[in-house]
Design an enzyme around this catalytic site. Structure first.
Site, short mmCIF file in Angstrom:
data_model
loop_
_atom_site.label_atom_id
_atom_site.label_comp_id
_atom_site.label_asym_id
_atom_site.label_seq_id
_atom_site.Cartn_x
_atom_site.Cartn_y
_atom_site.Cartn_z
N CYS A 11 0.84 -1.19 0.00
CA CYS A 11 0.00 0.00 0.00
C CYS A 11 0.88 1.25 0.00
CB CYS A 11 -0.95 0.03 1.18
SG CYS A 11 -2.09 -1.35 1.31
N ARG A 36 5.27 -0.62 -4.56
CA ARG A 36 4.92 -1.23 -3.29
C ARG A 36 3.85 -2.30 -3.45
NH1 ARG A 36 6.73 1.82 1.11
NH2 ARG A 36 5.06 1.09 2.46
N TRP A 92 -3.51 -2.49 -1.39
CA TRP A 92 -3.25 -3.92 -1.60
C TRP A 92 -4.24 -4.63 -0.69
CZ3 TRP A 92 -1.37 -8.32 1.00
CH2 TRP A 92 -0.82 -9.31 0.19
N ASN A 104 -2.56 2.64 5.96
CA ASN A 104 -1.74 1.45 5.73
C ASN A 104 -1.68 0.67 7.04
OD1 ASN A 104 -1.20 2.26 3.16
ND2 ASN A 104 0.96 2.72 3.49
N GLY A 105 -1.74 -0.64 6.96
CA GLY A 105 -1.67 -1.47 8.16
C GLY A 105 -2.95 -2.27 8.34
N GLU A 146 17.23 -18.62 -3.15
CA GLU A 146 17.00 -17.28 -3.68
C GLU A 146 16.73 -17.34 -5.19
OE1 GLU A 146 16.67 -13.12 -4.22
OE2 GLU A 146 16.23 -14.54 -2.60
N LYS A 182 13.20 -16.02 -7.19
CA LYS A 182 13.14 -15.07 -8.29
C LYS A 182 12.22 -15.57 -9.40
CE LYS A 182 15.05 -11.81 -6.65
NZ LYS A 182 14.49 -12.33 -5.45
N GLU A 237 8.42 -15.44 -8.08
CA GLU A 237 7.75 -14.17 -7.81
C GLU A 237 7.53 -13.32 -9.04
OE1 GLU A 237 9.89 -12.03 -4.82
OE2 GLU A 237 11.80 -12.18 -5.84
N HIS A 289 15.30 -39.03 -1.44
CA HIS A 289 14.37 -39.19 -0.33
C HIS A 289 12.97 -38.71 -0.70
CE1 HIS A 289 17.44 -40.37 2.61
NE2 HIS A 289 18.23 -39.55 1.95
N LYS A 334 6.38 -4.60 -2.18
CA LYS A 334 7.80 -4.41 -1.92
C LYS A 334 8.12 -4.46 -0.44
CE LYS A 334 12.06 -3.40 -2.97
NZ LYS A 334 12.90 -4.44 -3.59
#
Length: 608
Positions: free
Chosen positions: A2, A27, A74, A100-101, A481, A485, A488, A504, A603
């Site tokens: 947001c 964001r 968001w 926001n929150g 990592e 990438k 996402e 396994h 973000k």
């Protein structure tokens, strides 16, 4: 996640609000809106992108007021649509709020207000704040806000308009970032610096439960007892061009290409002419470093992956046992902490909610906290005992690249410094590792020049819906990592596996045409990894291997090979991630994805 902007000035607010929101698109959001005080508070909201909001704004007449707030949402409470978008206005139309929150106790508050006759229009927790503010309002915005804060629980950054006060904007924050931009004849609120950077370089950072009253010619800061609060003015030092694309199609590619410079800045400023590491002005003493019993690394997402690599590096160099926790797990599992322990928190934004809560848990147990952060003056930076900035510059793309790389660089520096103090490595070995560290930026730069080959490789494999990335030891940490990438930004189902675990269970998923990326840069584990590749090839997989220069024998078992420059095994993660960033980027492009704004992601994750 947001974005908030607000404006109090003498020129029309709407153009600033729309432009400021465009600087916060990174964001993550699914709807947007603005509210401007004209003869009354006029609100325009739209599901979708800012272009949709701009189109609506263009159809609204008399939107020329000089006081306003804006928001990119968001969705958390209620679907992304026009009604649930911010700003939210009270039933009377007198109060408008952006937030926001998350308000954790919004349900009982909503029930209380409904019993008093308040009619709600949206499904959001934010509308509860707007309605509660109006319900309590008796003419003084600050008294009302203090009363509202006493009732709500959770995290919030709030920007508030009231039609009875057409010349002022009020803001407050708790556990969600908010800055106060200081202009000439106008002042601003924003979630992050890029929103105001075209208009000012000077700003205040609000602390939790501090109130800001903004007018065109003044900013007043108060605590909850209405006492004046005084803050130093921060000044942005980087150029505005650093927050713009600079000719690249996407911020992500720009930031991939900025990694050599970011690494040089991060490393070079912390090495003396004699090659000794200096860790800024940290308060952690040499005696404390010698007596560290255990290190707890706490982070989320890519920062957690940096922490996984850090475990291998720090344990090898310093012989200090290291635990790595997801911040969201650390804060709830009642971790066993001792006063001689060190907690290292890692966060690009410095506002990650779970990491901030974990930091507070560590400090509550008298554990020294050293944070690795990019954003200067962020909440995590301010609340830590010590902070080491990554100096990566603004990172706009949701998928981190230079943020992750500079986090690794700081980790290497910490490990070298601690090893020197604890005498766990011989001076010659420290010198060898220091020189290898100095070489990393040039080696990364060489790898960024492989982008054309990686574009071709990515285009050929863009139709793969499942990808497995395997490695052993530190390569497993790097694989995590690399896998993220792909997930996402290209929405490819990608999983990282420790190669020794294949038999396994995981190898049952390998079939003809499966894409497997094998990372094999650890000298002591190289032959074992090659054996794993043979097992995978026997099941029909297509294998791309990432190895050091000179390991040409892998060409006999892999379909394609990416060579990274030779470096110390402890530093290979900084190199293997570069081709994987480029590969993921070009897979996303080939699949038609919006690289900088991946769906459902933000973000800075400032809520649980």
């Amino acid at each position: 996640m947001c974005g908030i902007v607000g404006f109090a000035g003498k020129r029309p607010a709407a153009p600033f609000l729309l432009d400021g929101l465009s600087k916060l698109e990174y964001r993550g959001y699914d709807s947007a809106g603005i509210a401007v005080f004209c003869d009354k508070i006029r609100t325009v909201k739209s599901q979708g992108r800012l272009a949709d909001l701009r189109a609506k704004v263009d159809t609204v007449s008399h939107l020329d007021g000089t006081l306003g707030i804006g928001h990119t949402r968001w969705a958390t409470h209620g679907a992304p649509n026009d009604i649930n978008s911010h700003p939210h206005t009270s039933m009377s139309g007198r109060v408008s709020i952006v937030h926001n929150g998350i308000i954790e106790n919004y349900i009982p508050l909503k029930q209380e207000l409904e019993a008093a006759g308040v009619v709600f229009r949206s499904e959001t927790d934010t509308e509860v704040v707007a309605q509660l503010f109006d319900y309590y309002y008796e003419g003084d915005m600050i008294d009302t806000l203090i009363r509202v804060i006493g009732r709500i629980r959770g995290s919030y950054a709030l920007g508030i308009l009231c039609s009875d006060h057409p010349d002022q904007l009020v803001a407050v924050r708790k556990d969600s970032p908010l800055i106060i931009g200081l202009g000439e004849g106008e002042n601003y609120i924003a979630s992050d610096i890029p929103a105001v950077l075209e208009h000012t370089r000077d700003y205040y950072l609000l602390e939790d439960n501090e109130i800001a009253i903004l007018k065109a010619d003044s900013v007043e800061l108060l605590d909850l007892n209405k006492n004046p609060v005084h803050h130093d003015v921060y000044t942005v030092t980087y150029d505005i061009s650093a927050a713009e694309k600079g000719g690249y199609e996407y911020f992500m590619m720009k930031e991939i290409m900025e990694q050599p410079r970011a690494m040089r800045t991060c490393i070079g400023s912390r090495l003396t002419e004699n090659g000794e590491v200096k860790l800024d002005k940290i308060r952690l003493t040499e005696e404390q470093i010698r007596n560290i019993g255990r290190i707890h690394i706490v982070a989320c997402g890519s920062a957690w992956h940096a922490g996984i690599v850090a475990k291998y590096v720090i344990e090898e160099m310093t012989r200090i046992p290291v635990e790595v926790d997801l911040a969201s797990e650390f804060r709830y599992r009642r971790p066993i902490l001792s006063r001689n322990d060190l907690c290292i928190t890692i966060s690009q934004s410095g506002e990650t909610a779970d990491t901030l809560a974990a930091l507070r848990e560590a400090r509550a147990n008298d554990v020294h906290v050293l944070s690795i952060v990019n954003a200067v003056g962020s909440s995590i930076a301010r609340e830590s005992d010590d902070v080491l900035y990554t100096m990566a510059g603004p990172e706009i793309a949701v998928a981190t690249t230079k943020g992750y790389s500079t986090q690794l660089a700081v980790i290497y520096l910490i490990a070298l410094k601690f090893a020197a103090i604890r005498k766990t490595l011989k001076p010659a070995r420290i010198q060898e590792l220091t020189q290898a560290l100095i070489n990393l930026p040039d080696q990364i730069e060489a790898l960024t020049k492989m982008d054309q080959r990686l574009r071709e490789m990515a285009t050929e494999n863009a139709d793969k819906n499942d990808v497995f990335i395997i490695g052993r030891g530190i390569d497993y940490g790097a694989s995590m990592e690399s896998s993220l990438k792909l997930k996402e930004i290209s929405y490819v189902h990608s999983e990282a596996y420790a190669a020794g675990e294949l038999k396994h269970g995981t190898i049952s998923l390998i079939e003809d045409g499966s894409l497997v990326i094998a990372v094999a840069t650890q000298d002591a584990l190289y032959e074992k990894l090659v054996s794993n590749v043979k097992e995978i090839k026997a099941r029909g997989a297509h294998v791309i291997a990432i190895v050091k220069e000179g390991c040409t024998d892998v060409e006999e078992v892999a379909d394609e090979v990416i060579y990274i420059p030779s470096t110390d095994d402890l530093y290979t993660s900084s190199l293997t991630v570069i081709p994987m960033q480029l590969f993921a980027y070009y897979v996303a492009i080939a699949r038609g994805c919006d690289v900088d704004k991946p769906r459902n992601l933000a973000k800075s994750v400032t809520v649980e």
